[in-house]
Enzyme design. Structure first.
Site, mmCIF file in Angstrom:
data_model
loop_
_atom_site.group_PDB
_atom_site.id
_atom_site.type_symbol
_atom_site.label_atom_id
_atom_site.label_comp_id
_atom_site.label_asym_id
_atom_site.label_seq_id
_atom_site.Cartn_x
_atom_site.Cartn_y
_atom_site.Cartn_z
ATOM 1 N N ARG A 108 -7.787 -4.227 -3.020
ATOM 2 C CA ARG A 108 -7.298 -3.083 -3.802
ATOM 3 C C ARG A 108 -8.281 -2.802 -4.935
ATOM 4 O O ARG A 108 -8.121 -3.273 -6.057
ATOM 5 C CB ARG A 108 -5.913 -3.389 -4.359
ATOM 6 C CG ARG A 108 -4.896 -3.716 -3.292
ATOM 7 C CD ARG A 108 -3.507 -3.960 -3.867
ATOM 8 N NE ARG A 108 -2.694 -4.600 -2.869
ATOM 9 C CZ ARG A 108 -2.180 -3.986 -1.796
ATOM 10 N NH1 ARG A 108 -2.378 -2.707 -1.617
ATOM 11 N NH2 ARG A 108 -1.462 -4.651 -0.916
ATOM 12 N N CYS A 155 0.831 -1.212 0.000
ATOM 13 C CA CYS A 155 0.000 0.000 0.000
ATOM 14 C C CYS A 155 0.860 1.254 0.000
ATOM 15 O O CYS A 155 0.520 2.261 -0.647
ATOM 16 C CB CYS A 155 -0.919 0.002 1.212
ATOM 17 S SG CYS A 155 -2.061 -1.387 1.284
#
Length: 216
Positions: A130, A53
């Site tokens: 995601r 991330c």
């Protein structure tokens, strides 16, 4: 254990209105309506202070000016508190020298993540996958892409896709695989037998009646 009601929430769909929301972010309260008249890339990540991330957020940050030049805002989301978001943003700036210029939604209740179909029980009941949504100035979802937790997204691809969508809208054309600005675009195929017969003489780069390109 996954709540049955979560599973019954309709999944968002391309060319339909994006789910409305109002949520706390690192820049204060934000609603979908705040982005009316602009393009929006809304993207979720599994958790703050995680390595994949972090690379994605730095990539979005570095590309933020390019998105802005296309009249597009960025908005992140994870199921963490805004205090965690702020701490993570500060850590990225301190450790990597990259300032995060866009807000991040706090979604401890998982309301926004659930509405956008970001919670996939096969991956996790408590973290968003995601997911990336491109929303147009009218609030319509134009594209959505899901990635697994283990693999980072290509921010360059979302920039490319945004440019392709804007080009298609402006010129009523389609774009081929891997299209980049300046390359030929695809002309919509003829809709009648008569039009198909006439296509070859219309001045396009025509390979077959259904497959024609042109320069913009």
């Amino acid at each position: 254990m996954t709540d049955l009601n979560t599973l019954l929430v309709p999944m968002p769909r391309i060319n339909e209105p994006a789910p409305d929301f109002t949520a706390k972010t690192t820049d204060g309260m934000r609603s979908l309506s705040d982005y009316r008249g602009k393009w929006l890339v809304l993207f979720s990540h599994p958790a703050d202070f995680t390595p994949v991330c972090t690379t994605e957020f730095m990539a979005f940050a570095r590309a933020a000016d390019e998105f802005k030049a296309l009249d597009c805002e960025l908005l992140g989301l994870s199921i963490d508190s805004h205090y965690a978001h702020i701490a993570w943003m500060r850590a990225i700036e301190e450790k990597f020298g990259v300032e995060i210029p866009f807000p991040i939604i706090e979604d401890l209740s998982m309301k926004v993540a659930t509405a956008f179909g970001m919670i996939h029980p096969g991956a996790s009941d408590t973290s968003a996958v995601r997911a990336t949504f491109i929303i147009d100035p009218e609030g319509i979802i134009r594209a959505m892409v899901y990635y697994p937790m283990s693999n980072g997204r290509s921010v360059a691809e979302f920039l490319r896709l945004l440019k392709a969508l804007q080009t298609s809208d402006a010129n009523k054309v389609a774009t081929p695989e891997g299209w980049q600005p300046g390359e030929a675009v695809i002309v919509p195929p003829p809709q009648t037998a008569k039009a198909a017969k006439e296509r070859a003489g219309e001045g396009y780069d025509t390979t077959d009646w259904y497959f024609s390109k042109k320069a913009l």
